[in-house]
Design a protein around this motif. Structure first.
Motif, PDB file in Angstrom:
ATOM      1  N   TYR A 261     -66.343  52.930  -6.566  1.00  0.00           N
ATOM      2  CA  TYR A 261     -66.617  53.490  -7.875  1.00  0.00           C
ATOM      3  C   TYR A 261     -67.450  54.738  -7.631  1.00  0.00           C
TER       4      TYR A 261
ATOM      5  N   LEU B 163     -63.808  54.203 -11.607  1.00  0.00           N
ATOM      6  CA  LEU B 163     -62.954  53.626 -10.579  1.00  0.00           C
ATOM      7  C   LEU B 163     -62.382  54.703  -9.665  1.00  0.00           C
TER       8      LEU B 163
ATOM      9  N   PHE C 298     -58.970  52.012  -4.275  1.00  0.00           N
ATOM     10  CA  PHE C 298     -59.231  50.587  -4.054  1.00  0.00           C
ATOM     11  C   PHE C 298     -57.979  49.881  -3.575  1.00  0.00           C
TER      12      PHE C 298
ATOM     13  N   ALA D 118     -58.455  47.160 -11.910  1.00  0.00           N
ATOM     14  CA  ALA D 118     -59.882  46.891 -12.081  1.00  0.00           C
ATOM     15  C   ALA D 118     -60.450  47.608 -13.296  1.00  0.00           C
ATOM     16  N   CYS D 119     -61.683  47.242 -13.625  1.00  0.00           N
ATOM     17  CA  CYS D 119     -62.415  47.929 -14.684  1.00  0.00           C
ATOM     18  C   CYS D 119     -62.501  49.402 -14.312  1.00  0.00           C
ATOM     19  N   VAL D 120     -62.292  50.280 -15.279  1.00  0.00           N
ATOM     20  CA  VAL D 120     -62.258  51.712 -14.992  1.00  0.00           C
ATOM     21  C   VAL D 120     -63.649  52.337 -15.031  1.00  0.00           C
TER      22      VAL D 120
ATOM     23  N   CYS E 105     -63.673  41.512 -13.688  1.00  0.00           N
ATOM     24  CA  CYS E 105     -62.401  42.251 -13.685  1.00  0.00           C
ATOM     25  C   CYS E 105     -61.278  41.339 -13.187  1.00  0.00           C
TER      26      CYS E 105
END
Length: 160
Positions: free
Chosen positions: A56, A65, A68, A73-75, A108
C-alpha cells in the motif's frame, strides 16, 4: 547407501535467498511499480502459509493499494485504521497473531487469520507499507519481522 531425505531450509536461509533474488530483480530498474510487483511476486513464491502479499502506497494522507499477489483487496486505507494504517501511523512493524483480536481490523479476505505489516520509510518519510496475510493463526514472528524489514530496506534502495 544414499539418504533419501531433504532438510527444509531454515527461515534465515529462505529469507537470505529471497533478498539475494530481490537484489538481482530490482538492480538497475528505476520503475517503482515494476520493482514492487516483482517484490510481491517473489515473496508470494517463497513464503509458505500466506494468502496475500502486497504493498500500500501513501497518497494524499491515505494508503492506496499497490502491486500485490492474492485476492482483490481494499483499495484505500486511512492512516491509523486497521493493521496497515496503524503500522503506517506508528512507523513501526506490527505482527498480529490473530486478526480477529485486533481492534478495527479491516477484513479484505475472510480467510486471513494473521498478519504482518512493515512500514516503508525512506529518508525519514513514510512512503507505504508491505502487508502480508496468512490463513494460519500465529504465522509470523520476530524472525519474520527482522528479515522482512531487511527485505524492505533493500527494496527501498531501488524506489524513488
Amino acid at each position: 547407501m544414499s539418504n533419501n531425505f531433504s532438510i527444509a531450509p531454515t527461515k534465515r536461509e529462505t529469507y537470505s535467498l529471497i533478498i539475494k533474488q530481490l537484489k538481482s530483480l530490482v538492480e538497475g530498474e528505476p520503475n517503482k511499480i515494476a520493482n514492487l510487483s516483482n517484490a510481491s511476486a517473489l515473496l508470494n513464491q517463497f513464503l509458505d502459509r500466506i494468502n496475500w502479499v502486497g504493498f500500500y502506497l501513501l497518497e494524499d494522507q491515505q494508503l492506496v493499494l499497490g502491486p500485490f499477489q492474492g485476492l482483490p483487496a481494499c483499495v484505500r486505507i486511512p492512516i491509523g485504521k486497521g493493521v496497515c494504517g496503524t503500522a503506517a501511523k506508528r512507523k513501526e512493524p506490527i505482527i498480529v497473531p490473530d486478526v480477529h483480536d485486533f481492534p478495527g481490523h479491516i477484513a479484505c479476505d475472510a480467510n486471513s487469520r494473521s498478519e504482518i505489516v512493515i512500514p516503508m520509510i525512506k529518508n525519514g518519510e513514510l512512503i507505504g507499507v508491505l502487508d502480508i496475510d496468512s490463513p494460519k493463526k500465529n504465522r509470523f514472528d520476530e524472525e519474520d519481522q527482522k528479515y522482512l524489514v531487511e527485505f524492505t530496506e533493500v527494496l527501498l534502495q531501488y524506489i524513488n
